[in-house]
Design an enzyme around this catalytic site. Sequence first.
Site, short mmCIF file in Angstrom:
data_model
loop_
_atom_site.label_atom_id
_atom_site.label_comp_id
_atom_site.label_asym_id
_atom_site.label_seq_id
_atom_site.Cartn_x
_atom_site.Cartn_y
_atom_site.Cartn_z
CE1 TYR A 97 24.39 -176.45 -34.42
CE2 TYR A 97 25.96 -177.58 -33.01
CZ TYR A 97 24.86 -177.61 -33.83
OH TYR A 97 24.23 -178.79 -34.09
CD GLU A 130 18.91 -186.92 -37.00
OE1 GLU A 130 18.79 -186.00 -36.15
OE2 GLU A 130 17.94 -187.45 -37.56
N PRO A 131 25.07 -186.70 -36.02
CG PRO A 131 27.19 -187.67 -36.31
CD PRO A 131 25.73 -187.88 -36.62
N GLY A 132 26.45 -183.49 -35.32
CA GLY A 132 26.90 -182.23 -35.90
C GLY A 132 28.16 -181.75 -35.21
NE ARG A 133 27.66 -179.15 -29.35
CZ ARG A 133 27.25 -177.89 -29.29
NH1 ARG A 133 28.12 -176.91 -29.28
NH2 ARG A 133 25.96 -177.59 -29.19
CB CYS A 192 26.81 -150.98 -29.97
SG CYS A 192 28.01 -150.05 -30.93
CD GLU A 193 23.29 -155.56 -28.39
OE1 GLU A 193 22.87 -155.75 -27.22
OE2 GLU A 193 22.60 -155.10 -29.30
N GLY A 246 24.01 -184.94 -30.77
CA GLY A 246 24.08 -184.52 -29.39
C GLY A 246 25.34 -184.84 -28.62
#
Length: 421
Positions: free
Chosen positions: A377, A279-282, A349-350, A244
């Site tokens: 991510y 549990e770091p990701g980012r 196409c959005e 987080g």
Amino acid sequence: MKLNDHNHIYYQNGQLQMEGVAVSELAKQYGTPLYLYSSSVIADNFNAYKNAAKSIPTMVCYAIKANSNLAILQALAKLGAGFDIVSGGELQRVLQAGGDASKVVFSGVGKTADEMALALEAGVHCFNVESDAELSLLSRVASQRGDTARISLRVNPDVDPKTHPYISTGLRDNKFGITFEQAPAVYQRAAGLPGIEIVGVDCHIGSQLTELAPFNDAVDRLLELIAELKAQGISLEHIDMGGGLGINYSGSEAPPTKSSYLAALESKLANTGLSLILEPGRSIVGDAGVLVTQVQYLKPTAHKNFAIVDAAMNDNIRPALYQAEQRIVSVTETSDAPVQTWDLVGPVCESADFIGKDRPLALTAGDYLAQLDAGAYCFGMASNYNTRARAAEVLIAGDDHWLVRERETFADLIRGEHLLP
Ligand SMILES: *Cc1c(COP(=O)(O)O)cnc(C)c1O
């Protein structure tokens, strides 16, 4: 000029460099859109956690959903990382990359019996159990195998992480974890179940946190619970604070440093005898990556200037999904064009297909741009929407670089599809 807290992504003579390599050269060599990662930034981030853990035994388990490229997992495994997984597929990636199963924690609200069996077979360190029903299934799967599952309960401490609602996970309204009030009863039940060994407590309150206070509140709540459990005869080995910690996306944010975060945790955990899992990701991979894109067309209108680039929401969905803003810079600073305000949009196409809005840039068709802080991510959430191939990924180390994932081909995109006879 450097672009973040590391020294590995910077301008030299007007050219964006990653470590010893010019980004424009790689864009020409591999084409765009292209993901580039600096292995030195990843190592710096991981080591910052490891070195900050001074007084308490700490296991840093990289949350692989942030970026699950095998070469990145391999690099982290070599540095001694553990891994936080949320599926059987992620476990297989860890094993394929040479990761150590005994340093794996298995999180996630929807673990299947097959995934549990796979994790028991591999010998994971701990299951982070997210519901009473999951606990029952895990007990059954483990005892049928004659195995024991080491568990912690993921407890929802009901603290507001003050981040985007889609990445808040520790509030009463979120689907994750067991409520604080229910936790003691679920621990009591776990203590009596076959195939279950209680070893810890876990939480993960959200992502991209830019303040320490929510982490401090969460650890206080978990320590309350730990004391209550102890009084009931259940003692724990570890406390897992999840991931987080945020990164500086805008260039002017000041998320807590890894060392200040660890110092706060260590002071709270001193004399508890607990070990710590993170549990770091980012905060491991986020600022290690850039997404390189090329300007296809300039489309100025009376109302707005659009630059149509070759990276789209299928390459990076964060702007559309989280209203995320990631800096976008020129790969080559020298441009004769005037600086104007541009919306950088992709070919999908959005109307949600943009990588940035209202960005002051000097643009000419054919220019390369780099979207910063694209290591987490981004590729992991990429899709084949509009039958677009996912981008190539390149890992850079010093003056060397390696293609660690090939750009997909049309054959890759239709693999497994069948025409009717
Ligand atoms: C996503 C996730 C993480 C990683 O979060 P970051 O914000 O990327 O550090 C850690 N633990 C769990 C359970 C997660 O779901």
